[in-house]
Enzyme design. Structure first.
Site, PDB file in Angstrom:
ATOM      1  N   GLU A 120       0.965  -1.232   0.140  1.00  5.99           N
ATOM      2  CA  GLU A 120      -0.043  -0.071   0.053  1.00  5.99           C
ATOM      3  C   GLU A 120       0.770   1.349   0.025  1.00  5.99           C
ATOM      4  O   GLU A 120       0.590   2.041   0.783  1.00  5.99           O
ATOM      5  CB  GLU A 120      -1.042  -0.045   1.020  1.00  5.99           C
ATOM      6  CG  GLU A 120      -1.877  -1.117   1.133  1.00  5.99           C
ATOM      7  CD  GLU A 120      -3.090  -1.172   2.365  1.00  5.99           C
ATOM      8  OE1 GLU A 120      -2.743  -0.634   3.552  1.00  5.99           O
ATOM      9  OE2 GLU A 120      -4.238  -1.953   2.217  1.00  5.99           O
ATOM     10  N   GLU A 267      -5.831  -8.413   0.552  1.00  7.88           N
ATOM     11  CA  GLU A 267      -6.208  -8.522   2.071  1.00  7.88           C
ATOM     12  C   GLU A 267      -7.742  -7.961   2.019  1.00  7.88           C
ATOM     13  O   GLU A 267      -7.987  -7.399   1.503  1.00  7.88           O
ATOM     14  CB  GLU A 267      -5.369  -7.332   2.694  1.00  7.88           C
ATOM     15  CG  GLU A 267      -3.902  -7.649   2.893  1.00  7.88           C
ATOM     16  CD  GLU A 267      -3.219  -6.115   3.607  1.00  7.88           C
ATOM     17  OE1 GLU A 267      -3.854  -5.639   4.150  1.00  7.88           O
ATOM     18  OE2 GLU A 267      -2.072  -6.078   3.517  1.00  7.88           O
TER      19      GLU A 267
END
Length: 484
Positions: A120, A267
Site C-alpha cells: 500500500e 487483504e
C-alpha cells in the site's frame, strides 16, 4: 467391516469435496507480535486448515524455512523502506532476488508465486514518500526475476489500497470507476507493465473500514447477506460494498485498456476488537458471507461466475502492530495470538457450524497474572505507571467499544499491568510498578474481558507503541484515587 469401510470412504470423500470448494484460499501471515507462534507451528496450522496460499510481509528466514516442502504457495514481500534501494539500482534488485527468491527456489523448497513490491505504498498517510520509487522498484524486481530465469512463473506485483481508484462524486457507481487523478498517469504505467508481464493487479479491500471511516455508511452494506438497500448502477444492483469496490477497480482497469487483467484481493477481513464495530459476531457474519460467495464462484456483477483469488487478513492477532489507523489494527486475526479460534468459521464456504483447527503444540507461560496491589498506600504514581504499561504493551481492548471497556478503575489498572507483565514474558521485575502491582495465580478475567497468559516464544519481549488508551486509563487512575 466392508460396510464400515465403505461408510468411512463416503464420509471422507464428502469431506474432501467440501474442503476444496473454496479454491486456493490464502491468508496473510503477519509477525508483529511480542510472542509470535513458532513458524513450524504456523505452517502446520495452515495445512491442518486446508489453506493453500500465504502472503508474507517480508522474507523471514525462519518462516521461509518452515514453508519449504509444504507445497503452500507463497507471496513474499519487499517492505516499503526498501523500495528506494530497489528503484535506484537494478543490481540491488538482482541481489534481493538472489538472496530472497532464488535461495529458496529448488525442488522441495518454497513454492514462491509472487513478489509483493511494497505494501500500500500510495496511502495518503505516507504523503507521497513512495510515489517516485514504487514503479521503478517494480520494474527492476520483475526484470531481475526474468534475468534469473524464473520470471515466467514468479511475478512481481504491488499490493495497493483501494483508495487508488474511485468513482466521481457526480456519478458514484462502480461502472464510473477511474484511477485517482493525482496518480492516474503512474497507475496507468503500472497497469501496462503488469499486463506486459502477465502479472496480476493486487488490491486490499476492507468493508470494515467503510464503516469505521464514515458514520453514515449503511451498516448492512458491509456484509453479504442482502440486508442493505442496493446501489443501482444502470440496472445492475449492488448489495454489498465488496462487489462495488471490486467492480470500481474493474472499471478503472477497463478505462486504461486492461479490463480483463487478473485481480488478486491481497487483504480482506474483519477485526474482532478495538472498535464498536470490531466484534467477533460481526467478523463471523462477514466471513460466512464472503466464504460462501467464494465457494460458489459467484464473482461480481462485472465479472460474474468467476473465481476470485483472496487472501484473508489476517491469520493471528499481532500485539505490536501500529495503531495509527485505529486500535483494531492489533485484532485482525481469524485466530487469537496463540492460534486458537475466535468463532465458528467454515473455510469451505458450506456454512457449517465448525471451528478452525487450532495451532498444535503451543506452550504457555505459567498461569500467573499481574494485578493492582489493593494494599498499596501511595497511589500518586498510578497514572504514570499505567501510562508506561500501555506504552509498552497492548491495552487496546480497554478502549471505547472494545471487549474490556467498562470495567472499574481497579480492573483497568490490573489489565494494563498484566499486559506489560505478559509482554515481558512474566519477568519478576515486570510486575513491580513502584509497589502498585503484585503477581497472582487467581485469574482476574471477566466474562467479557480476557486477561492474557502469553505463549512461550524466543522473540524478544521489547515493545514500542503508542499509548492509545492512555487517556482512558489516566481517567480510570484518577477515579481509583478518588475511590481509595
Amino acid at each position: 467391516m466392508a460396510r464400515l469401510v465403505a461408510a468411512v470412504l463416503v464420509v471422507a470423500v464428502a469431506w474432501w469435496a467440501a474442503a476444496v470448494e473454496v479454491e486456493g484460499l490464502g491468508v496473510n501471515w503477519g509477525t508483529q507480535a511480542s510472542h509470535p507462534l513458532p513458524p513450524k507451528a504456523v505452517v502446520q496450522l495452515l495445512k491442518d486448515n486446508g489453506i493453500t496460499k500465504v502472503k508474507l510481509f517480508d522474507t523471514d528466514f525462519a518462516a521461509m524455512s518452515a514453508l519449504a516442502g509444504s507445497g503452500i504457495e507463497v507471496m513474499v514481500a519487499i517492505p516499503n523502506v526498501m523500495l528506494s534501494d530497489m528503484a535506484s539500482d537494478p543490481g540491488n534488485a538482482k541481489d534481493w532476488v538472489k538472496r530472497n527468491v532464488k535461495r529458496y527456489d529448488f525442488d522441495g523448497g518454497v513454492t514462491i508465486k509472487y513478489v509483493a513490491v511494497g505494501n500500500e505504498p500510495f496511502l495518503e498517510s505516507y504523503h507521497g514518500s513512495f510515489i517516485k520509487t514504487t514503479f521503478p522498484a517494480l520494474q527492476n524486481i520483475q526484470n531481475a526475476l526474468d534475468d534469473a530465469g524464473i520470471g515466467d512463473r514468479i511475478k512481481a506485483t504491488v499490493p495497493l489500497n483501494a483508495d487508488v481508484y474511485k468513482s466521481p462524486r457526480d456519478k458514484p457507481v462502480p461502472s464510473a470507476g477511474r484511477f485517482s487523478s493525482h496518480i492516474s498517469g503512474l497507475m496507468t504505467d503500472i497497469v501496462k507493465f503488469l499486463a506486459k508481464n502477465n502479472a496480476p493487479f493486487t488490491v486490499n479491500i476492507y468493508p470494515f473500514l467503510s464503516l469505521y471511516l464514515d458514520e453514515h455508511f449503511p451498516f448492512d452494506f458491509a456484509f453479504f447477506d442482502g440486508g442493505a438497500t442496493p446501489v443501482n448502477d444502470g440496472g445492475v444492483l449492488y448489495t454489498n460494498v465488496f462487489d462495488a469496490n471490486f467492480d470500481t477497480l474493474v472499471a478503472a482497469l477497463k478505462a486504461v485498456g486492461h479490463g480483463d487483467m487478473p485481480i488478486i484481493v491481497g487483504e480482506v477481513g474483519w477485526p474482532t476488537d478495538g472498535d464498536k464495530n470490531a466484534k467477533a459476531s460481526y467478523a463471523q457474519r462477514f466471513y460466512a458471507g464472503l466464504l460462501k460467495r467464494l465457494a460458489a464462484k459467484a464473482g461480481t456483477p462485472a465479472r460474474p461466475n468467476q473465481h476470485i483469488e483472496v487472501y484473508l487478513f489476517g491469520l493471528v492477532d499481532e500485539d505490536q502492530k501500529s495503531v495509527a489507523p485505529g486500535n483494531f489494527e492489533r485484532h485482525w486475526g481469524i485466530l487469537r495470538y496463540d492460534g486458537q479460534p475466535k468463532f465458528a468459521m467454515d473455510l469451505t464456504g458450506q456454512g457449517r457450524n465448525t471451528m478452525l483447527v487450532p495451532a498444535k503444540g503451543v506452550e504457555y507461560l505459567p498461569k500467573t497474572w499481574c494485578v493492582l496491589n489493593t494494599k498499596a498506600k501511595d497511589l500518586s504514581k498510578l497514572g504514570a505507571n499505567i501510562d508506561f504499561a500501555c506504552t509498552n504493551a497492548d491495552c487496546t481492548p480497554l478502549g471505547l467499544g472494545s471487549t474490556c471497556h467498562g470495567m472499574d478503575a481497579m480492573g483497568n489498572a490490573s489489565y494494563a499491568f498484566n499486559a506489560y507483565f505478559q509482554a515481558q514474558s512474566q519477568k519478576d521485575e515486570a510486575c513491580g510498578f513502584q509497589g502498585l502491582a503484585l503477581p497472582t495465580e487467581t485469574d482476574p478475567s471477566t466474562a467479557a474481558c480476557n486477561f492474557t497468559i502469553q505463549i512461550k516464544s524466543s522473540a524478544a519481549p521489547a515493545m514500542s507503541g503508542v499509548p492509545v488508551t492512555a487517556a482512558v486509563l489516566m481517567a480510570a487512575a484518577t477515579q481509583l484515587l478518588l475511590l481509595w
